[in-house]
Design an enzyme around this catalytic site. Sequence first.
Site: not given
Length: 337
Positions: A119, A201, A204
């Site tokens: 991140k 996978k 979004k």
Amino acid sequence: MEETVTPKKKVMLSGIQPSGELHLGNYLGAIKNWAARADEFECYYFMADLHTITVRQNPADLRRRTLEQLAQYIACGLDPQKNTLFIQSHVPEHAQLGWVLNCYTMFGELSRMTQFKDKSAKHQENINGGLFTYPALMAADILLYQPDYVPVGEDQKQHCELTRDVAIRFNNIYGDVFKVPEPYIQKVGARIMSLGNPTSKMSKSDPAGCVFLLEDENSIMKKFKRAITDSDTENCVRYAPDEKPGVSNLMGIYAAVTGKSYDEIEKEFAGCGYGVFKPAVGEAVCSALRPIREEASKILADKTYLKNVYTDGAERAAYIAHKTLRKVYKKVGFVER
Ligand code: TRP
């Protein structure tokens, strides 16, 4: 008179960040299984809004998504009578224990967290303290409720390990304060892959390969018709995940929404090509999501009901959380108010 002793149920807890729209992978891989667990376990599920602001959010979107997510959970079958559903920021004990545990979590441990590394690479303009100490807050989320199991995806295993280490460290100093929980990595429930790229996978961040729970049916059908099938010449519906990842993923989705086995699906589509199979999967998904979408929008329109659910959830959660926090405050030497 004979006394009947009901054995205490094992406790489960998990948090979900309201940072994006829920999709078919979330539903089939996780939420659907949670609903089935409510009788066997005492379950807590919360919207991890405190965690979400480690990355900059639009306030109106965060508020909307938090409520939408709660409505969708209920619509997916999580019964608020049987599960404790709440919003993290409504139970201030999370932040309070989070601070304490910050002081029992080592800089070196936090530096080794792969999610922090990922991140902070992705949000270089905002590598804030919260992003770094987030695992101590997550440890607090968990340890407040003394759970036996923490159902999480593979990506959260490292944070769960750290939670155990922090709990053990604290217990070694102060005695048995925290139950040391086990991560519960889901075995059942298919791993749903992207429709556009069946080796990664469903996510979004790849909207073309991703079906959202509240998406309209035309758009869902389009995505399934365009789903990547395999470049074999066979054009036949057969389950072979290594050889035919695209078709096998579609079969996994079809199996999950219809309850049919792979054998049954192969028989059903014997002699049919992908041109018949793909829209059939789309139709099956639309039928499975229709009641969820309708129920979610009904729940969202009923603000009083939704408010009752999260108010009641926060009350039940706070009762347990408060007990644990009081014990911790006493152990570390804070004067009781
Ligand atoms: N960190 C989790 C995630 O990003 C969300 C989370 C926050 C969580 N607190 C938790 C999960 C406690 C399980 C238990 O997905």
